[in-house]
Design an enzyme around this catalytic site. Sequence first.
Site, PDB file in Angstrom:
ATOM      1  N   PHE A 147      37.290  -3.283   9.658  1.00  0.00           N
ATOM      2  CA  PHE A 147      38.490  -4.045   9.999  1.00  0.00           C
ATOM      3  C   PHE A 147      38.094  -5.480  10.325  1.00  0.00           C
ATOM      4  O   PHE A 147      38.400  -5.999  11.402  1.00  0.00           O
ATOM      5  CB  PHE A 147      39.219  -3.395  11.177  1.00  0.00           C
ATOM      6  CG  PHE A 147      39.660  -1.979  10.922  1.00  0.00           C
ATOM      7  CD1 PHE A 147      40.819  -1.711  10.215  1.00  0.00           C
ATOM      8  CD2 PHE A 147      38.892  -0.913  11.371  1.00  0.00           C
ATOM      9  CE1 PHE A 147      41.224  -0.404   9.966  1.00  0.00           C
ATOM     10  CE2 PHE A 147      39.289   0.397  11.132  1.00  0.00           C
ATOM     11  CZ  PHE A 147      40.455   0.649  10.428  1.00  0.00           C
TER      12      PHE A 147
ATOM     13  N   GLU B 119      38.098 -12.245   7.640  1.00  0.00           N
ATOM     14  CA  GLU B 119      37.272 -13.387   7.284  1.00  0.00           C
ATOM     15  C   GLU B 119      37.613 -14.553   8.206  1.00  0.00           C
ATOM     16  O   GLU B 119      38.767 -14.854   8.459  1.00  0.00           O
ATOM     17  CB  GLU B 119      37.499 -13.772   5.824  1.00  0.00           C
ATOM     18  CG  GLU B 119      37.000 -12.710   4.863  1.00  0.00           C
ATOM     19  CD  GLU B 119      37.040 -13.168   3.416  1.00  0.00           C
ATOM     20  OE1 GLU B 119      36.613 -14.302   3.134  1.00  0.00           O
ATOM     21  OE2 GLU B 119      37.501 -12.381   2.571  1.00  0.00           O
TER      22      GLU B 119
ATOM     23  N   ASN C 251      46.387  -2.353   6.485  1.00  0.00           N
ATOM     24  CA  ASN C 251      46.515  -3.563   5.671  1.00  0.00           C
ATOM     25  C   ASN C 251      47.881  -3.656   5.004  1.00  0.00           C
ATOM     26  O   ASN C 251      48.472  -4.739   4.905  1.00  0.00           O
ATOM     27  CB  ASN C 251      45.405  -3.613   4.616  1.00  0.00           C
ATOM     28  CG  ASN C 251      44.104  -4.142   5.189  1.00  0.00           C
ATOM     29  OD1 ASN C 251      44.037  -4.528   6.350  1.00  0.00           O
ATOM     30  ND2 ASN C 251      43.061  -4.152   4.391  1.00  0.00           N
TER      31      ASN C 251
ATOM     32  N   PHE D  79      51.305 -12.378  12.574  1.00  0.00           N
ATOM     33  CA  PHE D  79      51.726 -12.183  11.185  1.00  0.00           C
ATOM     34  C   PHE D  79      53.218 -12.459  10.981  1.00  0.00           C
ATOM     35  O   PHE D  79      53.846 -11.911  10.085  1.00  0.00           O
ATOM     36  CB  PHE D  79      51.357 -10.769  10.689  1.00  0.00           C
ATOM     37  CG  PHE D  79      49.872 -10.561  10.586  1.00  0.00           C
ATOM     38  CD1 PHE D  79      49.207 -10.856   9.416  1.00  0.00           C
ATOM     39  CD2 PHE D  79      49.145 -10.115  11.671  1.00  0.00           C
ATOM     40  CE1 PHE D  79      47.834 -10.692   9.318  1.00  0.00           C
ATOM     41  CE2 PHE D  79      47.778  -9.947  11.596  1.00  0.00           C
ATOM     42  CZ  PHE D  79      47.112 -10.243  10.411  1.00  0.00           C
TER      43      PHE D  79
ATOM     44  N   CYS E 122      41.608  -8.476   0.478  1.00  0.00           N
ATOM     45  CA  CYS E 122      42.041  -7.220   1.103  1.00  0.00           C
ATOM     46  C   CYS E 122      43.522  -6.913   0.915  1.00  0.00           C
ATOM     47  O   CYS E 122      43.867  -5.907   0.296  1.00  0.00           O
ATOM     48  CB  CYS E 122      41.710  -7.246   2.597  1.00  0.00           C
ATOM     49  SG  CYS E 122      39.941  -7.249   2.946  1.00  0.00           S
TER      50      CYS E 122
END
Length: 430
Positions: free
Chosen positions: A151, A154, A207, A248, A259
């Site tokens: 998990f 980047e 995801n 988000f 991903c």
Amino acid sequence: MRKIAVIGTGYVGLVTGTCLASLGHEVTCMDKDEKRISSLQDGHCPLHEPGLSPLMQSNILEKRLHFTTVLREAVERAEAIFIAVGTPENEDGSADLSYVKNAVENLSPYMNDGTLVIIKSTVPPGTNQAVRSWMQAISGRTFQVVSNPEFLREGSALHDFFYGDRIVIGHSDAEAGQILVEIYSKMKTPILQTDPLSAEMIKYASNAFLATKISFINEISSLTEKLGADIEQVAQGMGMDRRIGEQFLRAGIGFGGSCFPKDTKALIEVAKEAGHPFRLLSAVIDVNERQKNLLIEKALKRFGCLRGKRVAVLGLAFKPNTDDIRQSPALSLIKRLHELEADPIGYDPVVKTLPLCPVSDTIHEVLTGADFAMICTDWPSISDLPLEVYENTMKEPVLFDGRNCYAQEAFQGRNIEYHSIGRKPYKGLE
């Protein structure tokens, strides 16, 4: 401490191997890419990931982290083997498991009895059992296979490894699961032990949910813009609800990277094979693809024709703090600009070359003489750029902001035309 092998030195493999070495384990990372391994042996980190390079170098100096191209050298002494190879998408969106299969089949003859094989790669549900079958056909050894999905985000991978929300261990043997618990014993991260299928599903479901949240707020932003509301205020109000949360909920030009797009499509294919058409996730992908073209649509509405226009494209990586351009919205945008016969030129503080357009080292050079600019990635060097730079360098200060970097109030009294996502445009001094 354990002797560990990590197969694959891509993003997941290199971060995992380095961090495991930092926990005190003796880690050997293996990859077939001789040039990459030679560079790693010299202490050169091939990834732009904050903090990774010095951590890698310190573990090399402490002789806890090693690199090799020889598979046997990596696995014959290993008590645990992490599989961290790529699982790219096939043409139909499903996960390509050929690298995983190749890795486990090649390492099987060299491993010792009792070796623990850990699947770190993102794989569809059922892969753990498939790996067992592939290895049993070749090995003749006793072994256990455990699923341990990663998990890592980047740009914040080290923090996510050491201070993540959870460590998921999917096993069908309690003793095998306990070995992995011991490997992570120095960490205080909560550990969730499940069956292998559930562990594999947790990664995909996580995801896909985050991708859904992004596409949802982007759909809301399209509606707020048509109604005259402000998406920033709407998202703030939504995020204050603890059941929803503020993360988000940033409207923009869509998600990219290695991903979210890949894993969401793969889960759609998994569902299709199981006889369950996942209509919600299909819509998530459709919304995201449409969102990538949003700035182009706004530019066409503003200018009518983009032929011959010099376009400053600001930000090329799919997100800040990485050099990863995979599925970057900027690439889709640049490709579309070429189709419309515009003249794009890019800027990014880390990405320095692109096959699609020239890339400049300085944001001032990119903006100089530009007919308009498009923000694709909210790097600080872009989001913190003083507005007078646009006014003083561009041929015409018209800015299309795909990440809502600026507060609209900042434009009051300025001769800049500003178009953002889910908010009313500011037309400049009229």
